[in-house]
Design a protein around this motif. Structure first.
Motif, PDB file in Angstrom:
ATOM      1  N   GLU A 185       0.824  -1.213   0.000  1.00 54.25           N
ATOM      2  CA  GLU A 185       0.000   0.000   0.000  1.00 54.25           C
ATOM      3  C   GLU A 185       0.858   1.263   0.000  1.00 54.25           C
ATOM      4  OE1 GLU A 185      -4.400  -0.247   1.847  1.00 54.25           O
ATOM      5  OE2 GLU A 185      -2.768  -0.413   3.312  1.00 54.25           O
ATOM      6  N   ALA A 186       1.913   1.253   0.788  1.00 54.60           N
ATOM      7  CA  ALA A 186       2.813   2.410   0.831  1.00 54.60           C
ATOM      8  C   ALA A 186       3.508   2.596  -0.505  1.00 54.60           C
ATOM      9  CB  ALA A 186       3.838   2.239   1.948  1.00 54.60           C
ATOM     10  N   ALA A 187       3.912   1.504  -1.122  1.00 57.54           N
ATOM     11  CA  ALA A 187       4.580   1.590  -2.424  1.00 57.54           C
ATOM     12  C   ALA A 187       3.631   2.148  -3.482  1.00 57.54           C
ATOM     13  CB  ALA A 187       5.091   0.216  -2.840  1.00 57.54           C
ATOM     14  N   THR A 188       2.370   1.716  -3.434  1.00 50.92           N
ATOM     15  CA  THR A 188       1.378   2.219  -4.381  1.00 50.92           C
ATOM     16  C   THR A 188       1.148   3.711  -4.179  1.00 50.92           C
ATOM     17  OG1 THR A 188       0.270   0.079  -4.495  1.00 50.92           O
ATOM     18  CG2 THR A 188      -1.013   1.994  -5.167  1.00 50.92           C
ATOM     19  N   ALA A 189       1.085   4.135  -2.913  1.00 43.94           N
ATOM     20  CA  ALA A 189       0.888   5.552  -2.612  1.00 43.94           C
ATOM     21  C   ALA A 189       2.079   6.382  -3.092  1.00 43.94           C
ATOM     22  CB  ALA A 189       0.681   5.752  -1.117  1.00 43.94           C
ATOM     23  N   HIS A 190       3.274   5.886  -2.872  1.00 45.70           N
ATOM     24  CA  HIS A 190       4.459   6.620  -3.316  1.00 45.70           C
ATOM     25  C   HIS A 190       4.496   6.737  -4.841  1.00 45.70           C
ATOM     26  CE1 HIS A 190       6.162   6.096   0.814  1.00 45.70           C
ATOM     27  NE2 HIS A 190       6.698   7.260   0.509  1.00 45.70           N
ATOM     28  N   GLU A 191       4.108   5.679  -5.548  1.00 44.34           N
ATOM     29  CA  GLU A 191       4.085   5.766  -7.009  1.00 44.34           C
ATOM     30  C   GLU A 191       3.072   6.799  -7.464  1.00 44.34           C
ATOM     31  OE1 GLU A 191       4.102   2.730 -10.718  1.00 44.34           O
ATOM     32  OE2 GLU A 191       2.317   2.594  -9.441  1.00 44.34           O
ATOM     33  N   LEU A 192       1.891   6.787  -6.843  1.00 44.22           N
ATOM     34  CA  LEU A 192       0.841   7.723  -7.248  1.00 44.22           C
ATOM     35  C   LEU A 192       1.273   9.163  -7.022  1.00 44.22           C
ATOM     36  CD1 LEU A 192      -2.036   8.452  -8.126  1.00 44.22           C
ATOM     37  CD2 LEU A 192      -2.760   8.092  -5.752  1.00 44.22           C
ATOM     38  N   HIS A 193       1.906   9.454  -5.928  1.00 45.81           N
ATOM     39  CA  HIS A 193       2.184  10.843  -5.559  1.00 45.81           C
ATOM     40  C   HIS A 193       3.574  11.334  -5.962  1.00 45.81           C
ATOM     41  CE1 HIS A 193      -1.540  11.363  -3.309  1.00 45.81           C
ATOM     42  NE2 HIS A 193      -1.363  10.139  -2.857  1.00 45.81           N
ATOM     43  N   LEU A 194       4.499  10.405  -6.238  1.00 41.07           N
ATOM     44  CA  LEU A 194       5.881  10.834  -6.455  1.00 41.07           C
ATOM     45  C   LEU A 194       6.494  10.403  -7.782  1.00 41.07           C
ATOM     46  CD1 LEU A 194       7.365  10.177  -2.880  1.00 41.07           C
ATOM     47  CD2 LEU A 194       6.562  12.354  -3.847  1.00 41.07           C
ATOM     48  N   GLU A 195       5.834   9.520  -8.505  1.00 45.39           N
ATOM     49  CA  GLU A 195       6.427   9.007  -9.736  1.00 45.39           C
ATOM     50  C   GLU A 195       5.548   9.343 -10.932  1.00 45.39           C
ATOM     51  OE1 GLU A 195       7.391   4.864  -9.357  1.00 45.39           O
ATOM     52  OE2 GLU A 195       8.116   5.115  -7.292  1.00 45.39           O
ATOM     53  N   SER A 196       6.156   9.330 -12.093  1.00 49.47           N
ATOM     54  CA  SER A 196       5.413   9.571 -13.333  1.00 49.47           C
ATOM     55  C   SER A 196       5.851   8.563 -14.388  1.00 49.47           C
ATOM     56  CB  SER A 196       5.610  11.006 -13.826  1.00 49.47           C
ATOM     57  OG  SER A 196       6.983  11.348 -13.865  1.00 49.47           O
ATOM     58  N   PRO A 197       5.438   7.308 -14.228  1.00 46.50           N
ATOM     59  CA  PRO A 197       5.823   6.267 -15.192  1.00 46.50           C
ATOM     60  C   PRO A 197       5.126   6.489 -16.531  1.00 46.50           C
ATOM     61  CG  PRO A 197       4.247   5.411 -13.589  1.00 46.50           C
ATOM     62  CD  PRO A 197       4.609   6.781 -13.124  1.00 46.50           C
ATOM     63  N   PRO A 198       5.871   6.608 -17.618  1.00 48.92           N
ATOM     64  CA  PRO A 198       5.247   6.871 -18.917  1.00 48.92           C
ATOM     65  C   PRO A 198       4.138   5.893 -19.270  1.00 48.92           C
ATOM     66  CG  PRO A 198       7.624   7.125 -19.076  1.00 48.92           C
ATOM     67  CD  PRO A 198       7.342   6.562 -17.701  1.00 48.92           C
ATOM     68  N   ALA A 199       4.294   4.640 -18.855  1.00 48.59           N
ATOM     69  CA  ALA A 199       3.284   3.631 -19.198  1.00 48.59           C
ATOM     70  C   ALA A 199       1.911   3.989 -18.652  1.00 48.59           C
ATOM     71  CB  ALA A 199       3.710   2.262 -18.674  1.00 48.59           C
ATOM     72  N   ALA A 200       1.862   4.709 -17.519  1.00 51.44           N
ATOM     73  CA  ALA A 200       0.569   5.067 -16.921  1.00 51.44           C
ATOM     74  C   ALA A 200      -0.201   6.023 -17.815  1.00 51.44           C
ATOM     75  CB  ALA A 200       0.788   5.676 -15.537  1.00 51.44           C
ATOM     76  N   LEU A 201       0.475   7.050 -18.316  1.00 51.85           N
ATOM     77  CA  LEU A 201      -0.209   8.021 -19.184  1.00 51.85           C
ATOM     78  C   LEU A 201      -0.503   7.415 -20.552  1.00 51.85           C
ATOM     79  CD1 LEU A 201      -1.355  10.831 -19.565  1.00 51.85           C
ATOM     80  CD2 LEU A 201       0.911  11.588 -20.314  1.00 51.85           C
ATOM     81  N   LEU A 202       0.432   6.658 -21.090  1.00 52.95           N
ATOM     82  CA  LEU A 202       0.204   6.040 -22.397  1.00 52.95           C
ATOM     83  C   LEU A 202      -0.957   5.055 -22.338  1.00 52.95           C
ATOM     84  CD1 LEU A 202       3.889   5.466 -23.564  1.00 52.95           C
ATOM     85  CD2 LEU A 202       2.265   7.198 -24.382  1.00 52.95           C
ATOM     86  N   SER A 203      -1.065   4.320 -21.240  1.00 55.06           N
ATOM     87  CA  SER A 203      -2.190   3.397 -21.065  1.00 55.06           C
ATOM     88  C   SER A 203      -3.504   4.162 -21.018  1.00 55.06           C
ATOM     89  CB  SER A 203      -1.997   2.590 -19.783  1.00 55.06           C
ATOM     90  OG  SER A 203      -3.113   1.756 -19.536  1.00 55.06           O
ATOM     91  N   ALA A 204      -3.512   5.312 -20.351  1.00 52.90           N
ATOM     92  CA  ALA A 204      -4.729   6.128 -20.280  1.00 52.90           C
ATOM     93  C   ALA A 204      -5.136   6.620 -21.661  1.00 52.90           C
ATOM     94  CB  ALA A 204      -4.494   7.305 -19.340  1.00 52.90           C
ATOM     95  N   LEU A 205      -4.175   7.075 -22.444  1.00 53.56           N
ATOM     96  CA  LEU A 205      -4.478   7.562 -23.795  1.00 53.56           C
ATOM     97  C   LEU A 205      -4.927   6.416 -24.699  1.00 53.56           C
ATOM     98  CD1 LEU A 205      -1.557  10.117 -24.305  1.00 53.56           C
ATOM     99  CD2 LEU A 205      -3.939  10.606 -23.671  1.00 53.56           C
ATOM    100  N   ASP A 206      -4.322   5.238 -24.524  1.00 50.99           N
ATOM    101  CA  ASP A 206      -4.757   4.068 -25.293  1.00 50.99           C
ATOM    102  C   ASP A 206      -6.189   3.687 -24.932  1.00 50.99           C
ATOM    103  OD1 ASP A 206      -2.336   3.898 -26.590  1.00 50.99           O
ATOM    104  OD2 ASP A 206      -1.545   2.293 -25.309  1.00 50.99           O
ATOM    105  N   PHE A 207      -6.535   3.800 -23.656  1.00 51.37           N
ATOM    106  CA  PHE A 207      -7.908   3.516 -23.221  1.00 51.37           C
ATOM    107  C   PHE A 207      -8.887   4.459 -23.914  1.00 51.37           C
ATOM    108  CE2 PHE A 207     -11.308   4.951 -20.344  1.00 51.37           C
ATOM    109  CZ  PHE A 207     -12.063   3.789 -20.269  1.00 51.37           C
TER     110      PHE A 207
END
Length: 246
Positions: A185-207
């Motif tokens: 849970e802590a790792a997920t929170a840190h990714e959400l608030h502190l990281e910007s993995p390109p795959a996350a945005l590209l997946s959103a645009l693909d959706f």
């Protein structure tokens, strides 16, 4: 009047402050929240000569840390478009947050893109708290609608996490600890608030492409006008014409 280059200095006076790539001469900027600016931050805003500021934060966030526009761009229109319309997620997976926004907050996302398009030629800055997720999604949709390549969009988005200042990272760590999160849970929170993995945005645009046909169709269905979409695409259209006739 001074504009920031797309590749802003490593430590800008405002966190995540930079121009959007590949759409010059449009004057569109992104950043984190505009509070506790200091003299250098106020000077940076003044130099941008903005016509509008789009704030994507929730009302509680705004009350806790209002934008400081007086003395730098007090004449700019301040446009509040809260995207979450409720609590800011703490430990939801980043992909899920983006998907939820796209599915449940289409009117708000499209209102933000419309405002950005209306002021793009005269100078507009869009921001949330960190300048990463809400801002990243609005910017990603805008750039995609403008015809900017997904590689350029992803590269710009990827800069956001690494550009967060140490004090913000400390704030997130304290917030996660106060919530009693640990392990996954802590790792997920840190990714959400502190990281910007390109795959996350590209997946959103693909959706969006898969579900609505294209980003432009998604935006048009949500209220972005054809004229506003054209305004975003103008720089690339003009560039293509110049290249084809040269």
């Amino acid at each position: 009047m001074t504009s920031l280059p797309a590749q802003a200095q490593e430590s800008p006076p405002i966190a995540n402050l930079r121009a959007l790539p590949a759409i010059s001469p449009l004057r569109v900027f992104r950043s984190a929240a505009l509070h506790r600016l200091g003299a250098a931050g106020r000077e940076a805003l003044t130099n941008l000569d903005l016509a509008a500021v789009i704030d994507l934060r929730e009302l509680g966030e705004i009350m806790d840390a209002p934008d400081e526009l007086e003395g730098s761009c007090a004449s700019a229109a301040w446009i509040s478009i809260p995207l979450y319309q409720g609590p800011v997620p703490l430990s939801t997976p980043i992909d899920r947050v983006y998907r939820d926004l796209l599915e449940r907050r289409q009117p708000q996302l499209c209102a933000a893109v419309s405002a950005l398009a209306r002021y793009a030629a005269s100078g507009v800055l869009v921001h949330c708290k960190a300048g990463k997720d809400r801002t990243g999604l609005v910017v990603g949709l805008s750039l995609a609608a403008a015809g900017v390549s997904r590689d350029i969009i992803a590269t710009d988005y990827a800069r956001s996490g690494s550009a967060l200042p140490p004090e913000y990272r400390e704030h997130v760590t304290a917030m996660v600890q106060a919530a009693g999160l640990d392990g996954a849970e802590a790792a997920t929170a840190h990714e959400l608030h502190l990281e910007s993995p390109p795959a996350a945005l590209l997946s959103a645009l693909d959706f969006v492409d898969t579900t609505y046909g294209s980003v432009s169709e998604y935006l048009h269905a949500g209220g972005v006008t054809a004229a506003e979409l054209d305004a975003l695409a103008t720089p690339l259209t003009e560039r293509s014409v110049q290249e084809s006739t040269s």
